[in-house]
Design a protein around this motif. Structure first.
Motif, short mmCIF file in Angstrom:
data_model
loop_
_atom_site.label_atom_id
_atom_site.label_comp_id
_atom_site.label_asym_id
_atom_site.label_seq_id
_atom_site.Cartn_x
_atom_site.Cartn_y
_atom_site.Cartn_z
N TYR B 77 0.70 -1.33 0.00
CA TYR B 77 0.04 -0.07 -0.18
C TYR B 77 0.88 1.28 0.01
CZ TYR B 77 -3.90 -3.11 1.20
OH TYR B 77 -4.62 -3.85 1.08
N TYR B 120 -4.25 5.06 -0.28
CA TYR B 120 -5.31 5.76 0.47
C TYR B 120 -4.75 7.13 0.92
CZ TYR B 120 -7.66 1.30 1.08
OH TYR B 120 -8.22 0.10 1.04
N TYR B 161 -7.92 5.83 -2.97
CA TYR B 161 -9.25 6.22 -2.07
C TYR B 161 -8.89 7.13 -1.02
CZ TYR B 161 -10.51 1.59 -3.96
OH TYR B 161 -10.69 0.48 -4.82
N HIS B 163 -9.50 8.46 2.88
CA HIS B 163 -10.34 8.01 3.98
C HIS B 163 -10.26 9.19 5.08
CE1 HIS B 163 -10.59 5.22 7.57
NE2 HIS B 163 -10.10 6.16 8.24
N SER B 180 -5.71 3.96 12.60
CA SER B 180 -6.96 4.55 12.36
C SER B 180 -7.47 4.25 10.86
CB SER B 180 -6.84 5.95 12.34
OG SER B 180 -8.01 6.79 12.05
N LEU B 181 -6.63 3.87 10.17
CA LEU B 181 -7.30 3.56 8.76
C LEU B 181 -7.83 1.97 8.68
CD1 LEU B 181 -7.38 4.35 5.53
CD2 LEU B 181 -5.10 4.11 5.61
N GLU B 182 -7.34 1.36 9.67
CA GLU B 182 -7.79 0.11 10.09
C GLU B 182 -9.16 0.13 10.82
OE1 GLU B 182 -4.88 -2.88 11.40
OE2 GLU B 182 -3.67 -2.40 9.58
N GLY B 183 -9.65 1.39 11.22
CA GLY B 183 -10.85 1.23 11.95
C GLY B 183 -10.86 1.14 13.56
N PHE B 201 -2.99 -3.04 7.33
CA PHE B 201 -3.64 -4.43 6.97
C PHE B 201 -2.41 -5.24 7.12
CE2 PHE B 201 -6.71 -2.01 4.16
CZ PHE B 201 -7.69 -1.57 5.34
N PHE C 12 -20.55 2.56 0.74
CA PHE C 12 -19.82 3.13 -0.06
C PHE C 12 -18.33 3.01 0.40
CE2 PHE C 12 -17.72 7.52 -0.50
CZ PHE C 12 -17.22 7.43 -1.72
N TRP C 13 -18.27 3.52 1.77
CA TRP C 13 -17.18 3.47 2.46
C TRP C 13 -16.54 2.22 2.67
CZ3 TRP C 13 -14.05 7.68 3.22
CH2 TRP C 13 -14.64 9.04 3.15
N SER C 15 -16.65 -0.28 0.64
CA SER C 15 -16.34 -0.65 -0.66
C SER C 15 -14.87 -0.22 -1.03
CB SER C 15 -17.11 0.00 -1.62
OG SER C 15 -16.85 1.12 -1.97
N LYS C 16 -14.44 0.62 -0.22
CA LYS C 16 -12.98 1.16 -0.34
C LYS C 16 -12.06 0.27 0.22
CE LYS C 16 -14.16 5.95 -0.10
NZ LYS C 16 -13.62 7.24 0.23
N TYR C 17 -12.38 -0.64 0.98
CA TYR C 17 -11.33 -1.37 1.75
C TYR C 17 -11.35 -2.92 1.34
CZ TYR C 17 -11.90 2.98 4.38
OH TYR C 17 -11.94 4.48 4.68
N PRO C 18 -10.30 -3.56 1.68
CA PRO C 18 -10.29 -4.96 1.22
C PRO C 18 -11.29 -5.94 1.76
CG PRO C 18 -8.12 -4.13 2.02
CD PRO C 18 -9.01 -3.25 2.13
N ARG C 21 -11.90 -6.28 5.73
CA ARG C 21 -11.54 -5.04 6.41
C ARG C 21 -12.52 -4.12 6.44
NH1 ARG C 21 -6.75 -6.04 9.21
NH2 ARG C 21 -5.42 -7.51 8.03
N SER C 23 -14.02 -3.10 8.83
CA SER C 23 -14.18 -2.19 10.00
C SER C 23 -13.39 -1.00 9.70
CB SER C 23 -13.72 -3.01 11.12
OG SER C 23 -12.53 -3.50 10.91
N SER C 24 -12.68 -1.02 8.66
CA SER C 24 -12.06 0.32 8.54
C SER C 24 -13.14 1.46 8.09
CB SER C 24 -11.23 0.32 7.28
OG SER C 24 -9.90 -0.31 7.29
N GLN C 28 -16.29 6.46 9.53
CA GLN C 28 -17.22 7.13 8.73
C GLN C 28 -18.78 6.67 8.94
OE1 GLN C 28 -17.64 9.68 6.63
NE2 GLN C 28 -15.55 10.02 7.71
#
Lengths: 746, 433, 157
Positions: B77, B120, B161, B163, B180-183, B201, C12-13, C15-18, C21, C23-24, C28
C-alpha cells in the motif's frame, strides 16, 4: 537453535535472532520489571516499565518489543535504564490510589513489588488524583478501576485468548478507561483469568472480596476435577476454608489459564446444604448418629435387602477420584455384583467402553481442521475449546454438525444443523461421501445413502486435512442412537485419517473407565438397575435430581419401601432425603487426596487442601471401612497412594464399534435434548453462588424452530418442561434444545 | 516563490485537471505508463533531489522508498498523510484544495515504484472542503484513465481512495494513522516492525506526507538536480511554510530552503503594528521556541534551524510578539498535548496531564517555587521514554519555554500574574492617560 | 436503527477497503449515523454500527470515544467548533469565545436554550493562517471578528 550472541549486564548469552530481550532475560534469570508484558499475550509495549539501555541506541528501549540482534549490548540496571524505569514507576504511581491496606491484591501486587525497588518514598505529585467510577462487570470480577494502570492485559486476554472482545480502552489520554461495552457482565467462560493477568488490584475476585489477606492464606497445589483437562490450580485457604482458586502453570495441560468453573466452584464447598453428620432414616424419620452406628445400619441394610449379591447396585457421579472409583468397584465386585456404573446421564448404554481419544491437548493446537459433532465445546470443555481456538488462529478450519448453531469463539465454516435422531443419517452421508471421494468400497449399510452437497463439502474438508480431528461432544450422551453414532465417528475417522477427540464424558470419567467402573456382560448398567431387581444401592456423590438421564425412574426406585439406599454424599437435598436410608457425609473437592486422569491419560494426584467439615470423611476411607465391615478381602491399605498404584495397573478394555446394527432406526419422533449449563454439572459447582449469577449460569431456554413449535403447540416464553421457550431459526427441526440450569425433566 | 506544490496557485481554477495538465501535470505519470521510467531511476532522482519527508521528521524520501520490499508477493500500500494537525500548520490543506492532482500523481508514482496497486489518502475529518476537492480530482483522474486498472494499456494499476479522520492529532503519527485507517483507535504502534514491512492491514506500506507526494511529480519532471539546486545543502528544494501568529498577513508561502527567516517574516507583512518580535516557534508547536535574536539570524532549512536550537518540523512558523505571555502560551500548548495524548503508554498518558495541571495551577496564581524544576524534571522523564514522538513533543515546549523565558515564569509564580500582561497594560494605561 | 440511506453511505465507504477489512469504515459509519441522529451518538447506535460492520461493540465504543468529532450528549443544531490553539489564541480566539458565550448565554460545551447552537472549544483545525477561526458543519469560517460572528449567528437557522 541459538544463532546469535548478545550481552546482558555483562553476561554473554546465546539467543535466537529476533527473540525479544525480555524473553532472553527471563530465560537467563535476569530480572527486568514489567507490567504490560505477559508471556501468553501479544506484546503491547505500553507500560514502558521494561525500558533498558541498548548500547548505541540513544533512547532506552522496551525489552519486550525490542528484538535481539547479534552483538547487542544491553544494560538492564545501569543509570540510563534505571532512570527510565524509575521515571515510568513515578508516572504509574501519581494516579494510583494509596489504598493498599484495603486492596485484595495487596501482597501479590506487581505494582507494589516493583515499587519497592523502583519507586520513590516521596511523591512530588501535588495535583488531584484521578478517580474512575466503577460500572461493575458481573458476579465474578470485582472492579476498582481507579487502580488500573492501563496495561491492557485484560483487553488483550479477551481478544486473544478468550476470543470474545469484551474489555476495551475507551476515551483517550489520561481519561482512558478500561471497561466493557455492556455492564450486564462478562460473557466469557474464561473471564476469571483477567483477574490473574491484572497486575494490580483493578480486577480482583468478587467472591474473595475482603475474605482474607493474600499472605495469610495457605496455598496448596491441586487439580481441578470439573472437566477432562484437570487444570492445575492452587487452592488458597484461610482458617480451614478454601477462599480462592488460582491457576497454576502447566504448559502441556492448562498453560496458564483455568476456566471460570475451575476457579469459582469452590464456593459450593461452604454451602449450607453440606452433609456434616452421619444420618439414618428409621421409620421414615431421619436421625443423626455416629459413624459406627451409621455404618452398621448401612451394612445391615444392604445385607438384609439384597437377597443375593446381584440385587446390590453401586453408582457414582463422574467426579469421584480414581481411588474412590477403584475401591468402590472393588467393593462391589468382591461383594459379588457387577451392577456398577458412573454413566448416569447416558441414554443408551452398552457394556462397551467409550471411544478412545487419539490426540493430546497440546497436539490439538496444531491441527489444521476440526469437525465438531454434537458439542457446544466452549461451555463443555473450555480449555480444550481454547486449544481448538488456538489452532484456528494458526489457520485451522472448523466445521460443525450440531443440533443448534452455537456461539463459538472462533469462526466456523460449514455448520450442519441435524437433530439427534437424524445424526446417524448425516454421518452415514458424510462417510459415504468420503468413500466415494477416496474411491473406496463403502460398507453395505451405506448402499442406499446418497450424500447431499453439504455432506460432500464436509467430506472434502476432512479428506483434505493433513492433521484433522473429529471432536465428539457431550450431546452424544443423551442420544438414543449413540452406539451407531460412535461407530460412524470411528469409521469416518479411519476413512479420512483423522484423530479423534472424545469429550462426551467429563469430570474424572477417564479414571472410572480406567478402573472399569462399569458392568461387564453379567451386570446391569445404570439405566437398567431401576427395575424391580435391585434392592440395595450404594451411591457416591450422586444427585438424584440432576445426575440421571431418567431421574424420575431413579427416584421412584430409590423411594420404594423395600429398596435400601446408602448415600456417600457431601451434600444433602430433599430428593436425597427422600430416596436414601443412610447418608454418610463425604469429603468434597480439595478436602481429600486423590487422582484425576485427564484427556492425555495423565494421572495427576493431589493432596487435601483443607480438612473436610463436620464429621465428614474422605470417600476412599469410608469405602475401605465398609469393605472391612463386609469382611471383604484385599482392603488393607495404609494410605491412598497404595490404592492409586493398584488402580493404575488396571487397563481398560478397548472395544470396537464396528459390528453395530445399522438397520432400521425410527427418526420420526420429535426429540428433546437437555444440556446443562456448565455451572450445574457437579454437586459442588451447582452450589457455587457467584457462578450462578453469571450470564452463562443463568442460561435457561428451550430453543425450538418455528415449525416445530407449531407442531408442539408452544410459543415464545411458554414453558416447555418448565423451561422458557425461545423460537429461533438456528436449531434443527423436530427437535427441542433445552439449555438450562434446571434439573433434567425429559 | 511557489514553484512546486503551489505552482498553480495563481492560475484560474488551480485545482482542475485541465489547469494541472496544462502546466505539465501527469506528464511524468504518462511517461511511466509508457515505460519511460523505471522504479530505480525514480528512486535515484528522488535521492538526488534531496527531498526529505515534509511531515516533520525529515527522513530522505528516496531512501524511504528504497526500503520497500517491492518485489515481495502480495498486496502493498501507499498511504498519504493528510492528517494535518500540528498547531501552526495549514499548508497541506492548501495543497489539497489547490493542487490535489499533484498528490494523486505523486501517490500513483509511489505505487508504481513500490509495486503497490492501492493507495489511501488519509484526510483529517474536519477538512471537508479539501476532501470534496480531492474527491472531485480523483473522479477526474479516473475519467482521464489515469487511475484504475491497466492504465493506458500498460500493466500498471493504481486505485486511490480517501479515508476521513474524525479528530485526533495523534493520527498524524504514521503508525497511529495506519491503525486509524484500519478502523481502530489511533494509537501508535511500536517499531520495529516498520510500516515498510508490516504496515496497513499487515502489508508493506509506504507512508508520506501530502507535501512530499505533491513534490514528486515536479521533481521527476524537472530533474532531481534542479530541485536540489533550489535549496541548500542537506535541504533540497522548496518548502511550504505557514506563517502565523503576530504577523500582519498570516499566510502560506512556498520558498526555497535556506530562505532567511527575516525574509519570510517580511513576506507575511512583518509584525503587527507597534509590536516587537519576541519569539518564534519555527516548525510547529512541537519544536522548541527560539528567542527573537536567534530566529532573526537563522535561515529556513534543516541545518540552520537545528543549529539555532530548534527544528524545521512541518514548516510552521509561529510568531510571538512582546505582548505574548509565555506562561499562558505554554499552558495552552501543554493543554493541547494533554488533550491529544492517545493514552496508550505511561509516560505520555500520565506525564502530559501532570505538566498541564502544574502549568494551569501556575496560571491560576497557585504556582510554587519548586514547580519550574519539577516541570523540567517531568519533561525529562517523558522525553525518549514513549512509544511515539508525542511525548517528546509535549516535553519540548516546556523545556524550551522555561529555558528562554524563565524570568516570566518565576514572576508569574511569585506574583500570581503575568509579567507581560502587566507591562502591556501599564503601557496601554499610560497611553490612554 | 440505521436508515437505509445511511447504510448505503456506509457501504460506499466499506467498498474502499479489502474484503474482511470492513471495520475500516467504522469512523465514517459513526460520522454518518451521528449526523442522522442530529449530531450525537448513543449506545444503541454504537451497537447498531457494531452489528452492521460485524465488530465487537466495545471496539466501536473505543473508536467513538477516542476521536474528538463524536458527541455523546445531544448538541445544538449547529455546533460552533472554535479553535483555541496557539495561532488562533495569538490572534484573539479567547476573546471571541467569551464574546460568543456571553452573546448566546451558554458556556462552551453547552447548547443554547433554543437548541440551535452549541459551542465547543477544539484544538487546532489546520487553518492557522486564517485564525481566529471556527468550523460549523463542513464549513470553515476564518479571520473571525465580533462582527463576522454576529453575521454568522444571524444566518444560522
Amino acid at each position: 537453535m541459538s544463532d546469535i550472541e548478545i550481552e546482558i549486564d555483562g553476561q554473554l548469552v546465546r539467543a535466537n535472532q529476533g527473540d525479544s530481550i525480555i524473553n532472553i532475560a527471563d530465560r537467563e534469570g535476569i530480572e527486568v520489571p514489567r507490567f504490560c508484558y505477559h508471556k501468553k499475550l501479544s506484546v503491547a509495549a505500553n507500560c514502558r516499565m521494561c525500558l533498558v539501555d541498548v548500547e548505541g541506541v540513544p533512547k532506552a528501549q522496551p525489552a519486550c518489543s525490542t528484538p535481539a540482534a547479534n552483538g547487542m549490548k544491553i544494560h538492564t540496571k545501569n543509570d540510563k535504564a534505571k532512570f527510565a524505569q524509575k521515571a515510568v514507576m513515578e508516572f504509574l504511581l501519581i494516579n494510583h490510589p494509596l489504598d493498599c491496606p484495603i486492596c485484595d491484591q495487596g501482597g501479590e501486587c506487581e505494582l507494589q513489588d516493583v515499587a519497592m525497588e523502583y519507586g520513590s518514598d516521596v511523591s512530588k505529585f501535588n495535583e488531584g488524583k484521578r478517580i474512575v467510577p466503577d460500572k461493575g462487570i458481573g458476579a465474578l470480577i470485582q472492579t476498582d478501576m481507579t487502580r488500573c494502570i492501563h496495561c491492557t492485559r485484560c483487553v488483550r486476554f479477551g481478544a486473544e485468548v478468550a476470543g470474545i472482545v469484551e474489555m476495551g480502552g475507551t476515551g483517550r489520554g489520561e481519561g482512558v478507561k478500561i471497561e466493557p461495552f455492556l455492564t450486564e457482565g462478562i460473557q466469557s467462560e474464561l473471564s476469571g483469568n483477567m483477574i490473574d493477568v491484572c497486575p494490580v488490584g483493578a480486577l480482583t475476585s468478587k467472591p474473595f472480596r475482603y475474605e482474607a489477606r493474600t499472605w495469610q492464606m495457605n496455598a496448596v497445589q491441586s487439580v481441578a476435577r470439573h472437566d477432562l483437562v484437570g487444570s492445575n490450580i492452587y487452592t488458597q485457604s484461610y482458617r480451614g476454608k478454601v477462599k480462592r482458586v488460582v491457576a497454576r502453570d502447566n504448559d502441556s495441560i492448562n498453560e496458564t489459564w483455568i476456566s471460570d468453573r475451575d476457579r469459582f466452584s469452590y464456593e459450593g464447598l461452604n454451602h449450607e446444604s453440606r452433609a456434616l453428620k452421619p444420618k439414618v432414616k428409621i421409620d421414615g424419620l431421619w436421625q443423626e448418629t455416629d459413624w459406627q452406628e451409621a455404618l452398621k445400619f448401612a451394612i445391615d441394610g444392604i445385607k438384609n435387602n439384597a437377597n443375593s449379591s446381584e440385587q446390590f447396585g453401586v453408582l457414582s457421579s463422574k467426579y469421584a477420584s480414581l481411588e474412590e472409583f477403584y475401591l468402590l468397584q472393588k467393593l462391589a465386585r468382591n461383594f459379588g455384583t457387577e451392577n456398577i456404573d458412573f454413566r448416569l446421564d447416558q441414554a443408551q448404554l452398552s457394556n462397551a467402553s467409550s471411544l478412545e481419544s487419539t490426540i493430546t491437548l497440546s497436539e490439538i493446537e496444531s491441527i489444521d481442521h476440526a469437525l465438531i459433532v454434537g458439542s457446544y465445546t466452549r461451555l463443555e470443555q473450555p480449555m480444550i475449546n481454547h486449544r481448538i481456538r488456538k489452532a484456528t488462529l494458526n489457520g485451522a478450519s472448523v466445521n460443525t454438525i450440531n443440533s443448534k448453531k452455537f456461539d463459538f469463539n472462533y469462526k466456523t465454516g460449514l455448520d450442519v444443523l441435524t437433530s439427534p435422531q437424524k445424526l446417524r443419517a448425516t454421518l452415514q452421508s458424510v462417510l459415504k461421501a468420503i468413500h466415494n471421494k477416496t474411491n473406496k468400497d463403502a460398507p453395505s449399510f451405506l448402499s442406499q445413502v446418497s450424500p447431499e452437497d453439504i455432506h460432500n463439502k464436509i467430506a472434502d474438508d476432512l479428506i483434505e486435512s493433513k492433521n484433522g480431528v473429529i471432536v465428539l461432544g457431550e450431546h452424544l450422551n443423551s442420544n438414543l442412537d449413540s452406539i451407531a453414532i460412535t461407530s460412524l465417528i470411528e469409521q469416518i475417522a479411519s476413512a479420512a485419517d483423522l484423530k479423534i477427540a472424545n469429550i462426551t464424558l467429563s469430570g474424572n470419567s477417564l479414571s472410572a473407565e480406567k478402573v472399569g467402573f462399569m458392568p461387564d456382560e453379567k451386570g446391569m448398567s445404570a439405566a437398567s438397575m431401576f427395575n424391580e431387581s435391585t434392592k440395595a444401592f450404594l451411591l457416591m456423590d450422586v444427585d438424584l435430581e440432576y445426575d440421571f438421564f431418567d431421574s424420575k425412574s431413579a427416584q421412584d426406585c430409590f423411594n420404594q419401601e423395600d429398596v435400601f439406599v446408602v448415600a456417600l454424599s457431601s451434600f444433602e437435598n430433599q430428593s436425597l432425603l427422600n430416596g436414601a436410608d443412610v447418608i454418610l457425609p463425604m469429603a468434597s473437592y480439595y478436602e481429600t487426596s486423590g487422582t484425576h486422569i485427564n484427556f492425555d491419560g495423565q494421572a495427576q494426584s493431589f493432596s487435601a487442601s483443607v480438612k473436610s467439615p463436620g464429621d465428614s470423611k474422605p470417600g476412599w476411607k469410608i469405602i475401605k471401612v465398609m469393605a472391612d465391615l463386609f469382611e471383604l478381602e484385599g482392603f488393607d491399605y495404609i494410605d491412598s497412594t497404595q490404592v492409586k498404584e493398584q488402580a493404575l495397573q488396571l487397563s481398560r478394555n478397548k472395544s470396537s464399534f464396528k459390528d453395530v446394527d445399522f438397520e432400521n432406526f425410527d427418526d420420526s419422533q420429535i426429540t428433546t435434548h437437555w444440556q446443562y449449563t456448565p455451572y450445574v454439572t457437579d454437586s459442588v459447582t451447582r452450589r457455587a453462588s457467584a457462578l450462578q449469577k453469571t450470564n452463562i449460569g443463568m442460561i435457561d431456554s428451550a430453543f425450538v424452530s418455528e415449525a416445530t413449535a407449531k407442531k408442539l403447540g408452544i410459543g415464545n416464553d411458554d414453558l416447555y418442561l418448565g423451561v422458557p421457550v425461545s423460537i429461533v431459526d438456528s436449531v434443527a427441526e423436530d427437535y427441542v434444545f433445552v439449555h438450562t440450569n434446571q434439573a433434567r425433566k425429559a | 516563490m511557489n514553484e512546486v506544490c503551489f505552482k498553480n496557485l495563481d492560475k484560474e481554477n488551480p485545482a482542475s485537471i485541465a489547469t494541472y495538465e496544462a502546466n505539465g501535470g501527469y506528464k511524468v505519470w504518462r511517461k511511466i505508463l509508457n515505460g519511460g521510467f523505471t522504479p530505480d531511476e525514480i528512486i535515484q532522482e528522488l535521492k538526488t533531489s534531496g527531498l526529505r519527508g515534509r511531515g516533520g521528521a525529515g527522513f530522505p524520501t528516496g531512501l524511504k522508498w528504497s526500503f520497500m520490499p517491492r518485489n515481495q508477493e502480495g498486496q502493498k500500500y501507499v498511504v498519504c498523510n493528510s492528517d494535518e494537525g500540528e498547531p501552526g500548520t495549514c499548508h497541506d490543506r492548501d495543497i489539497l484544495r489547490y493542487n490535489p492532482h499533484s498528490v494523486i500523481e505523486g501517490m500513483a508514482i509511489a505505487g508504481f515504484v513500490m509495486n503497490a496497486t492501492v493507495g489511501y489518502n488519509y484526510i483529517r475529518g474536519e477538512f471537508m472542503e479539501p476532501y470534496y476537492r480531492f474527491e472531485e480530482a480523483l473522479k477526474d483522474a479516473y475519467e482521464a484513465g489515469l487511475l484504475g486498472k491497466n492504465l493506458l494499456g500498460s500493466d500498471v494499476s493504481f486505485d486511490l481512495y480517501t479515508h476521513l479522520g474524525a479528530g485526533a492529532y495523534i493520527c498524524g503519527e504514521e503508525t497511529a494513522l495506519l491503525e486509524s485507517l484500519e478502523g481502530k483507535k489511533g494509537q501508535p504502534r511500536f517499531k520495529p516492525p516498520f510500516p515498510a514491512n508490516v504496515g496497513l492491514f499487515g502489508k508493506p506500506t509506504t507512508i508520506n506526507n501530502t507535501e512530499t507526494f505533491a513534490s514528486v511529480p515536479e521533481i521527476l519532471s524537472r530533474g532531481g538536480q534542479w530541485f536540489a539546486d533550489l535549496g541548500v545543502e542537506n535541504s533540497g528544494g522548496t518548502k511550504c511554510f505557514s506563517v502565523t501568529g503576530s504577523v500582519k498577513n498570516p499566510a502560506n508561502f512556498e520558498v526555497p530552503m535556506g530562505t532567511p527567516f527575516s525574509k519570510l517574516l517580511e513576506l507575511a507583512g512583518g509584525l503587527k503594528e507597534g509590536r516587537k518580535l519576541k519569539a518564534v516557534i519555527p516548525g510547529g508547536s512541537s519544536t522548541p521556541v527560539l528567542p527573537a535574536e536567534t530566529a532573526m539570524n537563522m535561515t529556513m532549512d534543516y541545518d540552520s534551524i537545528a543549529n539555532a536550537g530548534s527544528m524545521l518540523g512541518a514548516g510552521s512558523v509561529i510568531v510571538m510578539d512582546d505582548t505574548t505571555c509565555m506562561v499562558k502560551t505554554l499552558t495552552r500548548l501543554a493543554h493541547f498535548y494533554y488533550d491529544e495524548s492517545c493514552g496508550q503508554c505511561t509516560p505520555c498518558r500520565e506525564g502530559t496531564g501532570w505538566l498541564y495541571r502544574m502549568l494551569q495551577r501556575i496560571l491560576d496564581g497557585n504556582g510554587k517555587e519548586e514547580d519550574l524544576d519539577l516541570l523540567l524534571s517531568v519533561g525529562e522523564k517523558i522525553m525518549g521514554n514513549t512509544i511515539c514522538a508525542l511525548g517528546d513533543a509535549a516535553a519540548t515546549p516546556v523545556e524550551s519555554f522555561i529555558k528562554h523565558f524563565r524570568d516570566e515564569f518565576e514572576y508569574y509564580i511569585q506574583n500570581g500574574r503575568s509579567m507581560v500582561e502587566e507591562e502591556h497594560n501599564l503601557v496601554e494605561e499610560e497611553a490612554s492617560v | 436503527m440505521i436508515s437505509n440511506e445511511a447504510k448505503k453511505e456506509i457501504d460506499f465507504w466499506v467498498s474502499k477497503y479489502p474484503e474482511g477489512r470492513e471495520s475500516s469504515a467504522v469512523m465514517q459509519a459513526l460520522t454518518i449515523v451521528q449526523k442522522e441522529n442530529g449530531g450525537s451518538l448513543n449506545s444503541e447506535l454504537i451497537n447498531d454500527v457494531a452489528e452492521y460492520l460485524e465488530m465487537p461493540a466495545i471496539s466501536v465504543q473505543e473508536v467513538a470515544t477516542f476521536y474528538e468529532n463524536y458527541n455523546h450528549k445531544p448538541v445544538g443544531k449547529h455546533v460552533l467548533r472554535f479553535c483555541h490553539n496557539i495561532s488562533c489564541m495569538l490572534n484573539g480566539s479567547d476573546e471571541l469565545i467569551s464574546y460568543l458565550e456571553d452573546k448566546l448565554g451558554v458556556k462552551t460545551g453547552e447548547v443554547s436554550k433554543d437548541g440551535l447552537v452549541s459551542v465547543k472549544k477544539v484544538e487546532c483545525l489546520g487553518a492557522c493562517v486564517g485564525g481566529p477561526m471556527c468550523q460549523i458543519g463542513d464549513q470553515y469560517h476564518e479571520h473571525l471578528t465580533k462582527d463576522k460572528l454576529d453575521n454568522i449567528l444571524e444566518n444560522l437557522t
